[in-house]
Structures are given as C-alpha cells and as structure tokens.
Design an enzyme around this catalytic site. Sequence first.
Site, PDB file in Angstrom:
ATOM      1  N   GLY A  20       0.839  -1.194   0.000  1.00 51.63           N
ATOM      2  CA  GLY A  20       0.000   0.000   0.000  1.00 51.63           C
ATOM      3  C   GLY A  20       0.873   1.244   0.000  1.00 51.63           C
ATOM      4  O   GLY A  20       1.898   1.297  -0.685  1.00 51.63           O
ATOM      5  N   CYS A  21       0.494   2.220   0.774  1.00 48.57           N
ATOM      6  CA  CYS A  21       1.236   3.476   0.834  1.00 48.57           C
ATOM      7  C   CYS A  21       2.690   3.240   1.225  1.00 48.57           C
ATOM      8  O   CYS A  21       2.978   2.671   2.279  1.00 48.57           O
ATOM      9  CB  CYS A  21       0.580   4.401   1.846  1.00 48.57           C
ATOM     10  SG  CYS A  21       1.508   5.902   2.163  1.00 48.57           S
ATOM     11  N   PHE A  22       3.613   3.684   0.381  1.00 48.14           N
ATOM     12  CA  PHE A  22       5.018   3.411   0.686  1.00 48.14           C
ATOM     13  C   PHE A  22       5.519   4.195   1.883  1.00 48.14           C
ATOM     14  O   PHE A  22       6.505   3.815   2.506  1.00 48.14           O
ATOM     15  CB  PHE A  22       5.936   3.579  -0.520  1.00 48.14           C
ATOM     16  CG  PHE A  22       5.814   4.831  -1.356  1.00 48.14           C
ATOM     17  CD1 PHE A  22       5.378   6.043  -0.839  1.00 48.14           C
ATOM     18  CD2 PHE A  22       6.154   4.781  -2.698  1.00 48.14           C
ATOM     19  CE1 PHE A  22       5.291   7.180  -1.627  1.00 48.14           C
ATOM     20  CE2 PHE A  22       6.075   5.919  -3.502  1.00 48.14           C
ATOM     21  CZ  PHE A  22       5.640   7.125  -2.957  1.00 48.14           C
TER      22      PHE A  22
END
Length: 208
Positions: free
Chosen positions: A44-46
């Site tokens: 998901g969001c890095f």
Amino acid sequence: MSRALPLLVLLTLAACSPGEPAEGAPPAAGPDSGRRETAVFAGGCFWSVESHFDRLPGVISAVSGFAGGSTASPSYDQVVRGGTGHLEAVQVTFDPARVSYRTLVDGFWRTIDPTDPAGQFCDRGPSYGAAVFATAAQRPIAEASRRAAAASLGERRFVTPVRSAVRFWPAEAYHQDFARLNPARYAGYSRGCGRQARLAAVWGSPRA
C-alpha cells in the site's frame, strides 16, 4: 500524496500509519557487520512501509519507490494515474548478521491485510497492491514465510503474492522519510484510515 494536497484529500486518500517490529523479532545481534543485502516489499502506501522498516534493528535504510511495472523511471503522478503496472514499494537495505530476511518477511505480513486484492486499507487501486518481490535466492524463504502466515488465515483468503524481483525505481525526494520529516501530515493519514482496526480484525491483535 503531493505536497499541495488539501486536507480533505489527505484524509480520503489511503491513510499511512507506521508499523512496529513483528512480535518476537530478535533484537540487533551486535554491531554492524558491514554486510549488506536488499529486499523489496509493496504494502500500500510506501510512506507506511518505509516507516515500519526504518524502525527495525538491523535495517540500514528504507527507500520509497516503485516496482513491478513496465514504465522506466516512473513518476509518482504516472503511477497513481495508472497504466504503468507499478506498485508503490520500498527497497530495504539490511545487515543480514543483525536481522534475517525471514524475520523481515515474517514481520511484513503483520503490517498489511493480505486478504485484500484491491489495495491496502484506505489506499485503493492497482498501484496500492501488496507483494513481496524476491530474488531467486530469497524466494524459497519468502514462500515458506508466506505459507506459515497463510496457515493462520486460510490459504484461500491469503491473496498477497511472492513475485520475482524486478528493477526498483526510487520515488521523488519529497516522498523519502516522509513520516519522520512530516509527522503532522502523516498523522492525518493515520487518523483517517482505520488501519489499526483492520489489522486487529485480520491478525487478532492491534498493529500500528
């Protein structure tokens, strides 16, 4: 995730909250050995994935970027618009004398929802899919870790794959160390996402 996004967009986009070391992970085993290996994870969001790995003993660095697609040197805007095939990912450099690759993979599963094929938490869409990108040497270890994690959730529910390692492309400078350098803005993601509740529902205990 651009620097000019309004608060409403920040809260409706995927919330990125930091992870904690996996329960039972061994502490750093002595001083830096000077040895270096790399591993790539998409969850998901890095910003969240990077924050999790940055805090683990034995990790030297974690770099946000992209992996798995066909476009060379993609920009963040290209990836989130879609069509490049890339996932947001993090390249982890670690000292294998202080933390094993298996420990990194085991801990990673507990920071994502591996039952979700369409993104992670509030991050929705193809670029927010989850995967472990493994080299030929890493793949048997990653697959063994996946089997162990899937056994507790059910193999049919556990959809996050182990994929073959491909070229990793670093993201723009303003994405690097975002959680550490922008704590208030990062907290806005955390509050708007419901990440901790979902991790508790999946794994049975709260995870950050």
